[in-house]
Design a protein around this motif. Structure first.
Motif: not given
Length: 541
Positions: A373-375, A425-426, A448-453
């Motif tokens: 996770i990157y926040s 995840l971002a 990229l299969p990247l979910p961004i919240i």
């Protein structure tokens, strides 16, 4: 064979294990791009040099290897200086190589001219040097890569003059074969540490992200000496969340000083105990302190350690667990008291930012194991860092020291590039997304299969709250936001705007299976449908 120096640099980096470079080509640094494909290096084209720097940072945090960025003279370097400062403050091995003018003294008005490019970059890096010859360029690159292994890893910057980049150069030297080891602790010193810990009636261990080894070693030392444990935010995941004497990552809770004051010995390893760890001036201890770190300035800081050891924290605990294996601890810390204190701290978090903890619990339950996770600087992340149990160390990355907005999305892209077969995840706020939203195009481009919240509370809520506490009438905290979902779709990304926590969980699971990034748009309204907080949700992340 002779090649232009720019091409030789890429071949040199490839020979030393660099397989990805982030950056933007320009007329000044185009010679650095001559050798990239020939060397077999993947280049990721950022939309802004700030994005390139954050991507290199995210890649380095995910792999433990240096993240490398190529930028142009002048504005390119200025644009990447914010990520350089972030990597410097958070001990991330980022190497920035820029072009520079050959002469800034006798000629004025040149394209991209700065008065002192080397000095400017030095303010946000461990060091900044200029190479005017092939030998100097090769020596500086090997110096940077060696220091990443030997010392505290922090940003390095190398400027190479344009005439040098364009000129023919001999091949770089062979890859050094010397194994580089970190400073070690002498047996007499190790024995003294063990003696202090085993004689203490109520020892306390504080460990940070500088510990890169297994947390099992720390737990063994704690169990063999009866020590309780805190971690910093960066140290989360090193200790099992259900460890009976683990106080969690709660150093920033003001009442943690009262807990620390109960200790008769503090061992702090791999942590600066900085303002962003404590949010107060003093740790709270009134007892001897053992300090373990690779940075001499940390060892001699305001916390006044009685025993100081310049040694890698992982090596220290590996040796200490053997030295204390026969100890008979006199356990004074009570597991029920630790559990009660942790519950009280979580309750404080829920009062300060109502409802967000429940959303964190639901999100965590939907993530695959070992999600990285990157926040960003957003209230959602501030809450999660305190209430989100981590099952694995170094799987949550946050711009702690420099505290930059816009970090999460490009850093997560760098992490996802490094972890193609593993979930990333971002988490970012609406205002932070404005800073680097253009990098969404890179994630689309790379598939990229990247979910961004995206947490949209419609304002700089943390600043508004701070102004209110300071009795300042909140102003300049609201910006007009676009339709974020339409914006993301214009880039070619997928989107979801879940109306409930269950829908959010389904959107996240779908996003990990997609062939591109997914912007998952959340507002505080989702908290109205949140279930009561689950303090021990299924382990993930």
């Amino acid at each position: 064979m002779q090649r232009p120096l720019g091409a030789q640099i890429s071949h040199m980096l490839k020979a030393r294990g660099v397989d990805v470079i982030f950056g933007i080509p320009g007329v000044h640094n185009q010679e650095m791009y001559r050798g990239i494909e020939e060397a077999g290096i993947t280049h990721v084209l950022a939309r802004h040099e700030q994005g390139a720097g954050f991507m290199a940072d995210g890649y380095a945090r995910a792999t433990g290897r240096p993240g490398v960025a190529y930028v142009i003279t002048g504005p390119g370097l200025c644009n990447i200086m914010t990520p350089m400062g972030q990597a410097y403050s958070d001990s991330v091995p980022v190497l920035v190589i820029s072009s520079c003018l050959g002469d800034t003294v006798s000629e004025q008005g040149q394209l991209h001219q700065m008065r002192d490019q080397e000095a400017a970059a030095a303010t946000v890096s461990d060091w900044s040097e200029t190479a005017r010859t092939p030998h100097a360029a090769y020596q500086l690159i090997d110096r940077a890569l060696a220091e990443f292994q030997l010392d505290r890893p922090r940003t390095k910057h190398i400027s190479v003059t344009i005439p040098a980049l364009e000129a023919q150069a001999p091949p770089p030297p062979l890859v050094p074969v010397t194994t580089i080891g970190k400073p070690y602790i002498r047996q007499t010193e190790l024995h003294e540490c063990a003696r202090l810990l085993t004689r203490a009636r109520q020892p306390l261990i504080i460990v940070g992200g500088g510990h890169r080894g297994s947390g099992i070693m720390i737990e063994r030392v704690a169990e063999q000496t009866g020590a309780a444990i805190f971690t910093t935010y960066a140290g989360r995941g090193l200790i099992r969340d259900d460890h009976p004497l683990y106080f969690g990552a709660s150093l920033a809770r003001s009442s943690s000083a009262d807990i620390i004051a109960q200790a008769d010995l503090v061992l702090a390893a791999g942590t600066e105990l900085a303002e962003v760890d404590l949010w107060r001036k003093d740790l709270g201890h009134d007892c001897p302190m053992i300090r373990v770190d690779l940075d001499q300035t940390v060892l001699s800081d305001r916390h006044g350690a009685s025993y100081r050891y310049k040694v890698d924290a992982s090596q220290f605990f590996a040796a200490l667990q053997h030295e204390t294996k026969d100890a008979t601890p006199a356990v004074r810390w009570r597991a029920d008291a630790v559990a009660a204190q942790r519950a009280a701290w979580r309750a404080e978090v829920e009062v300060e930012r109502p409802g967000i903890a429940s959303v964190c619990d639901a999100l965590r339950a939907a993530l695959p194991d070992k999600t990285m996770i990157y926040s960003d600087m957003t209230q959602f992340a501030y809450t999660a860092k305190e209430v989100w149990p981590m099952a694995h160390p170094h799987h949550w990355h946050h711009p702690s020291g420099f505290g930059t907005l816009g970090y999460a999305v490009p850093a997560a892209i760098g992490g996802a590039v490094a972890r193609r077969d593993r979930p990333t995840l971002a988490i970012i706020g609406d205002y932070g997304f404005h800073y680097t939203m253009a990098e969404l195009g890179v994630a689309v481009e790379l598939g990229l299969p990247l979910p961004i919240i995206l947490w949209d509370n419609g304002k700089l809520k943390e600043i508004e709250d701070s102004m209110t506490r300071a009795q300042i009438a909140p102003n300049a905290v609201i910006a007009r936001n676009p339709d974020f979902c339409k914006l993301a779709e214009a880039f070619g990304a997928y989107t979801a705007a879940p109306a409930s926590l269950q829908e959010m969980q389904e959107a996240v699971r779908t996003a990990f299976a997609a062939d591109g990034p997914t912007l998952i748009y959340l507002t505080p309204g989702i908290m109205e449908r949140a279930a009561p907080s689950a303090a021990h949700a299924p382990s993930s992340g």
